[in-house]
Design an enzyme around this catalytic site. Structure first.
Site, short mmCIF file in Angstrom:
data_model
loop_
_atom_site.label_atom_id
_atom_site.label_comp_id
_atom_site.label_asym_id
_atom_site.label_seq_id
_atom_site.Cartn_x
_atom_site.Cartn_y
_atom_site.Cartn_z
N LYS A 1 -3.68 6.78 1.98
CA LYS A 1 -2.79 6.60 3.06
C LYS A 1 -2.71 7.82 3.99
O LYS A 1 -2.50 7.46 5.09
CB LYS A 1 -1.34 6.44 2.14
CG LYS A 1 -1.31 5.18 1.33
CD LYS A 1 -0.15 5.02 0.72
CE LYS A 1 -0.06 4.16 -0.60
NZ LYS A 1 0.48 2.85 -0.17
N LYS B 1 5.40 9.89 -0.87
CA LYS B 1 4.42 8.94 -1.34
C LYS B 1 3.13 9.66 -1.60
O LYS B 1 2.86 10.78 -0.88
CB LYS B 1 4.21 8.07 -0.03
CG LYS B 1 5.12 6.98 0.13
CD LYS B 1 4.46 5.96 1.31
CE LYS B 1 5.26 5.11 1.73
NZ LYS B 1 4.88 3.96 2.67
N GLY C 1 0.14 -0.29 -5.04
CA GLY C 1 0.80 -1.27 -5.79
C GLY C 1 2.29 -0.96 -6.03
O GLY C 1 2.89 -1.11 -7.25
N HIS D 1 9.17 -6.96 5.53
CA HIS D 1 7.96 -6.99 5.50
C HIS D 1 7.19 -8.05 6.15
O HIS D 1 7.05 -9.15 5.76
CB HIS D 1 7.29 -6.75 4.04
CG HIS D 1 6.03 -6.80 3.75
ND1 HIS D 1 5.46 -5.82 2.82
CD2 HIS D 1 4.75 -7.65 4.01
CE1 HIS D 1 4.19 -6.05 2.90
NE2 HIS D 1 3.79 -7.12 3.64
N LYS E 1 5.29 -9.92 -4.06
CA LYS E 1 5.72 -11.04 -3.10
C LYS E 1 5.83 -12.48 -4.09
O LYS E 1 5.28 -12.52 -5.00
CB LYS E 1 4.87 -11.27 -2.13
CG LYS E 1 4.73 -10.10 -1.37
CD LYS E 1 3.31 -10.07 -0.49
CE LYS E 1 3.09 -8.81 0.52
NZ LYS E 1 1.85 -8.78 0.97
N ARG F 1 -9.07 -6.90 2.21
CA ARG F 1 -9.53 -8.07 1.26
C ARG F 1 -8.74 -9.39 1.89
O ARG F 1 -7.81 -9.25 2.40
CB ARG F 1 -9.13 -7.60 -0.21
CG ARG F 1 -7.67 -7.29 -0.36
CD ARG F 1 -7.27 -7.29 -1.71
NE ARG F 1 -5.87 -6.60 -1.92
CZ ARG F 1 -4.65 -7.10 -1.61
NH1 ARG F 1 -4.88 -8.31 -1.20
NH2 ARG F 1 -3.68 -6.47 -1.90
N VAL G 1 -3.19 -13.24 -1.46
CA VAL G 1 -2.67 -14.10 -2.14
C VAL G 1 -2.10 -15.20 -1.10
O VAL G 1 -2.34 -16.32 -1.39
CB VAL G 1 -1.73 -13.82 -3.10
CG1 VAL G 1 -1.01 -14.93 -3.98
CG2 VAL G 1 -2.25 -12.93 -4.19
P1 ADP Z 1 1.67 0.33 -1.87
O1 ADP Z 1 0.36 0.61 -1.53
O2 ADP Z 1 1.91 0.94 -3.27
O3 ADP Z 1 1.94 -1.16 -1.86
P2 ADP Z 1 3.07 0.80 0.58
O4 ADP Z 1 3.27 1.83 1.60
O5 ADP Z 1 2.62 -0.56 1.02
O6 ADP Z 1 2.55 1.16 -0.93
O7 ADP Z 1 4.59 0.26 0.44
C1 ADP Z 1 5.12 -0.67 -0.69
C2 ADP Z 1 6.42 -0.76 -0.31
O8 ADP Z 1 7.43 0.15 -0.47
C3 ADP Z 1 6.73 -1.67 0.77
O9 ADP Z 1 6.31 -2.87 1.06
C4 ADP Z 1 8.18 -1.40 1.13
O10 ADP Z 1 8.89 -2.33 0.30
C5 ADP Z 1 8.45 0.24 0.58
N1 ADP Z 1 8.18 1.01 1.54
C6 ADP Z 1 7.12 1.69 2.00
N2 ADP Z 1 7.15 2.66 2.64
C7 ADP Z 1 8.76 2.56 3.13
C8 ADP Z 1 9.43 3.20 3.99
N3 ADP Z 1 8.98 4.12 4.78
N4 ADP Z 1 10.85 2.78 4.21
C9 ADP Z 1 11.10 1.90 3.25
N5 ADP Z 1 10.48 1.21 2.39
C10 ADP Z 1 9.36 1.64 2.32
#
Ligand code: ADP
Length: 450
Positions: free
Chosen positions: A116, A158, A164, A208, A237, A292, A295
């Protein structure tokens, strides 16, 4: 030219890929675990090779077993599907080093997007909007405090290697920052072997929204518009649609252009998804790219008429895209309901024997599933057994068609989330398109109180 594809997956996505192979005149090889002897992918493929015992670590995640299957079956390409090894750049490298075609982006693109912090760096350089927060990794609590003050609370800590929905902590005020920071670091080290963490502003009511992209090896990258994926529970989802009922034409043009810029930054080849969070004021920020097929790809296929799995295979074989951005048109509305073998309100998996399976049919209803009457759903894998997709000229008609399709679906013997979909589709807020990523969980909580 690709003659024979090994499908390194199971379930409905394996079936989806096998079907595409059949239509393209390409032979397919299924791999299966001992628990999947009677699975649909095992039965539908031209050939099937057992790769080990039921636990995924010993079968669908076991690279040497999969590579042996590819060699003995003389496959010339590998399609990873989604989940399992689909985003593992080491696996992609091994496939390529063995002289086979990897149906996916380059291992370098996968590696950049899988980290990330590296992904954000690449996106910043490409001018893709990022959630306000740290420039890169945050190394100390003191640094975290400065970054969080600047971004403004609440913030989210994070893990760079997270995925996930794991490895994230929301912090509401400075008092909670140091413990969240230390915890996130410790957990990331234990779970991912990498304790790099970073900080973002936590967006409170985002949606999202994700953009489907497709690139070839000749430098063409196109988008296939956005998908609305806000209806989630525990980062899973539940129902997706295209287009998003929230996105207007101007925002669509901007977010789709950002999706293409993101893909271009890593010379993306194949089908990929750039995920964004969108605020109520329609400002949007990159969160990650999934390297990738996803779904929910059928909703995009339906509104654009582009067969994404076919094009994954074609571009992997070196074919240029046969259409330009301007030739990709959007038509109508599509919705997907994921059908899971689980208790719909407690979300506990419900594997077991399907005594009767009757899928819906009729006009503009698509069913991508991997079950049949008499099939026993094994307890070892994901609870998603299939999905229903509907299409119509308008969102309203599409919802009605999905309600009709969900009503027609009959699965006896195991519990599924059919009833959850029935209630969600009838919910006025859903019908008005008035929801964010917290809507489903809040609604389920309210249902639980009645
Ligand atoms: P992963 O790789 O674990 O899926 P993501 O970065 O895609 O992590 O974040 C997963 C979910 O976490 C997002 O779809 C959202 O719901 C929440 N999220 C992530 N970052 C933020 C943020 N900055 N503010 C609010 N919600 C967040």
């Amino acid at each position: 030219m690709i003659h024979k594809i090994l499908v390194a997956n199971r379930g409905e996505v394996a079936v989806r890929i096998i079907r595409a192979c059949r239509e393209m005149g390409i032979r397919s090889v299924a791999v299966y675990s001992e628990a999947d002897r009677d699975a649909m992918h095992t039965r539908l493929a031209d050939e099937a090779v057992c790769i080990g015992p039921a636990p995924a670590a010993q079968s669908y995640l076991h690279i040497p077993a999969i590579m042996s299957a590819a060699e003995i079956s003389d496959a010339d390409a590998v399609h990873p599907g989604f989940g399992f090894l689909a985003e593992n750049p080491d696996f992609a490298e091994i496939v390529i080093a063995s002289g086979m075609t990897w149906i996916g982006p380059s291992p370098e693109a996968m590696r950049t997007m899988g980290d990330k912090v590296a992904a954000k760096r690449a996106m910043r350089a490409a001018g893709v909007p990022l959630v306000p927060g740290s420039e890169g990794a945050v190394r100390s609590v003191d640094e975290a405090r400065l970054v969080a003050r600047e971004a403004g609370y609440p913030v989210i800590v994070k893990a760079a290697a997270g995925g996930g929905g794991r490895g994230m902590k929301v912090v509401h005020s400075e008092g909670g920052l140091s413990s969240a920071f230390n915890m996130c670091q410790t957990e990331a080290r234990a779970a991912f072997g990498d304790d790099t963490v970073f900080i973002e502003k936590f967006l409170e009511q985002p949606r999202h929204i994700e953009v489907q992209v497709l690139g070839d090896t000749h430098g063409h990258i196109v988008h296939l518009f956005e998908r609305e994926c806000s209806l989630q529970r525990n980062n899973q989802k539940v129902l997706e649609e295209a287009p998003s009922p929230f996105v207007d034409e101007e925002t669509r043009a901007a977010i789709c252009a950002a999706g293409v810029a993101a893909a271009r930054a890593v010379d993306y080849v194949g089908a990929g998804t750039v995920e964004f969070l969108m605020n109520p004021d329609k400002s949007f920020y990159f969160i990650e790219m999934n390297t990738r097929i996803q779904v929910e790809h059928p909703v995009t296929e339906w509104i654009t008429g582009v067969d994404l799995v076919e094009w994954q295979i074609r571009v992997a074989a070196g074919e240029p895209l046969a259409f330009t951005q301007r030739q990709i048109k959007r038509k109508g509305h599509a919705i997907e309901c994921r059908i899971n073998a689980e208790d719909p309100f407690r979300f506990t998996p419900c594997p077991g024997k399907i005594e009767l399976y009757h899928p819906p049919g009729g006009r503009s209803v698509r069913v991508d599933a991997a079950v049949y009457t008499g099939y026993t759903i094994p307890p070892y894998y994901d609870s998603m057994i299939g999905k229903i997709i509907t299409h119509a000229r308008t969102r309203e008609k599409c919802i009605r068609r999905m309600q009709r399709a969900i009503d027609e679906l009959a699965i006896l013997g195991v519990t599924t989330n059919q009833e959850l979909h029935r209630r969600l589709l009838a919910n006025p807020a859903f019908q008005q398109g008035a929801f964010d990523i917290h809507f489903l969980e809040n609604w389920l909580r309210q249902l639980g109180q009645h």
